[in-house]
Design a protein around this motif. Structure first.
Motif, PDB file in Angstrom:
ATOM      1  N   HIS A   1      33.357  32.548  40.648  1.00 26.58           N
ATOM      2  CA  HIS A   1      33.800  31.286  40.049  1.00 26.58           C
ATOM      3  C   HIS A   1      32.613  30.574  39.410  1.00 26.58           C
ATOM      4  N   TYR A   2      32.874  29.409  38.832  1.00 25.68           N
ATOM      5  CA  TYR A   2      31.826  28.706  38.106  1.00 25.68           C
ATOM      6  C   TYR A   2      30.680  28.254  39.010  1.00 25.68           C
TER       7      TYR A   2
ATOM      8  N   LEU B   1      29.255  21.038  41.992  1.00 25.93           N
ATOM      9  CA  LEU B   1      30.479  21.810  41.803  1.00 25.93           C
ATOM     10  C   LEU B   1      31.029  22.205  43.172  1.00 25.93           C
TER      11      LEU B   1
ATOM     12  N   ILE C   1      33.327  24.062  44.488  1.00 24.20           N
ATOM     13  CA  ILE C   1      34.265  25.154  44.269  1.00 24.20           C
ATOM     14  C   ILE C   1      33.962  26.244  45.290  1.00 24.20           C
TER      15      ILE C   1
ATOM     16  N   ILE D   1      40.045  28.912  46.040  1.00 22.94           N
ATOM     17  CA  ILE D   1      40.737  29.535  44.916  1.00 22.94           C
ATOM     18  C   ILE D   1      41.826  30.480  45.415  1.00 22.94           C
TER      19      ILE D   1
ATOM     20  N   ILE E   1      44.364  27.168  39.041  1.00 28.81           N
ATOM     21  CA  ILE E   1      42.944  27.455  39.264  1.00 28.81           C
ATOM     22  C   ILE E   1      42.166  27.325  37.953  1.00 28.81           C
TER      23      ILE E   1
ATOM     24  N   TYR F   1      39.887  26.054  35.075  1.00 22.94           N
ATOM     25  CA  TYR F   1      38.607  25.351  35.043  1.00 22.94           C
ATOM     26  C   TYR F   1      37.773  25.524  36.320  1.00 22.94           C
ATOM     27  N   LEU F   2      38.252  26.342  37.261  1.00 23.91           N
ATOM     28  CA  LEU F   2      37.456  26.653  38.447  1.00 23.91           C
ATOM     29  C   LEU F   2      36.668  27.944  38.256  1.00 23.91           C
TER      30      LEU F   2
ATOM     31  N   GLU G   1      40.561  34.277  35.490  1.00 26.12           N
ATOM     32  CA  GLU G   1      41.868  33.697  35.823  1.00 26.12           C
ATOM     33  C   GLU G   1      42.994  34.612  35.340  1.00 26.12           C
TER      34      GLU G   1
END
Length: 210
Positions: A18-19, A167, A169, A174, A184, A186-187, A193
């Motif tokens: 993830h980001y 962040l 996250i 998720i 989900i 922008y995660l 995705e």
């Protein structure tokens, strides 16, 4: 590959990536002028139940998609191709041979740092690399705090801090959101995705650790 002077290694299950992972890698790269950051998905993490970890091919493909637009990032299948558990000390030793002369930086979060005393051959590991610990802005590491007391002194001497934007996250969140049918977006990267949706991943996931 080209001759590297400074190599960052970011390991993990990436279940999914993830980001938060990507921002941590980029902040570490920028702070310490790393020539490249290798994302290394673990095959069989010794600290996690393998039943809870998604098939390695799915995780590898998602990482590959997530980093493909950054020329300073790459993904390695080293641990996926190795039999048995994924031990960091063995991974770093392999990269020392592959990139002779390169200074190696292992990128971890505070949660992983708190468990580092349980890692295989951690004293040897501390002689092989430095540890870039990514934290939220303003976070302080202190030997005086009880929960840091188990960190070996050899590791303390090799710690470098990098604050990253806030962040909040996690992979586990998720997975839970997917299982509940929640968004989900922008995660994580859009390609990841879409991969999760297309392959119907995490639909039956229960709450498990990140």
């Amino acid at each position: 590959m080209q001759q590297l002077k400074a190599l960052g290694i970011l390991g993990g299950t990436f279940n999914p990536i993830h980001y938060g992972h990507i921002v941590a890698a980029e902040c570490a790269r920028d702070a310490y002028n790393l020539d490249r950051v290798l994302f290394v998905p673990a095959a069989r993490p010794p600290h996690k139940d393998s039943v809870e970890v998604l098939d390695s091919n799915h995780r590898f493909q998602m990482v590959k998609m997530a980093v493909q637009d950054n020329p300073d990032f790459a993904v390695s299948a080293l641990e996926l191709e190795r039999l048995g558990f994924s031990y960091t000390v063995e991974t770093i030793a392999s990269y020392q041979q592959e990139f002779p002369g390169a200074k190696i930086f292992f990128i971890i979060g505070v949660d992983a740092l708190l468990l580092i005393s349980t890692w295989k051959d951690v004293e040897r590991l501390a002689t092989m690399c430095s540890f870039i610990v990514v934290t939220r802005p303003g976070y302080q590491l202190s030997k005086e705090k009880e929960h840091f007391s188990q960190i070996p002194s050899a590791v303390w001497e090799k710690i470098l801090l990098v604050p990253i934007p806030g962040l909040f996250i996690s992979s586990s969140d998720i997975r839970q959101r997917v299982a509940k049918g929640q968004t989900i977006k922008y995660l994580l990267p859009p390609a990841v995705e879409e991969y999760i949706r297309k392959n119907d991943l995490y639909r039956e996931e229960e709450a498990v650790n990140d």
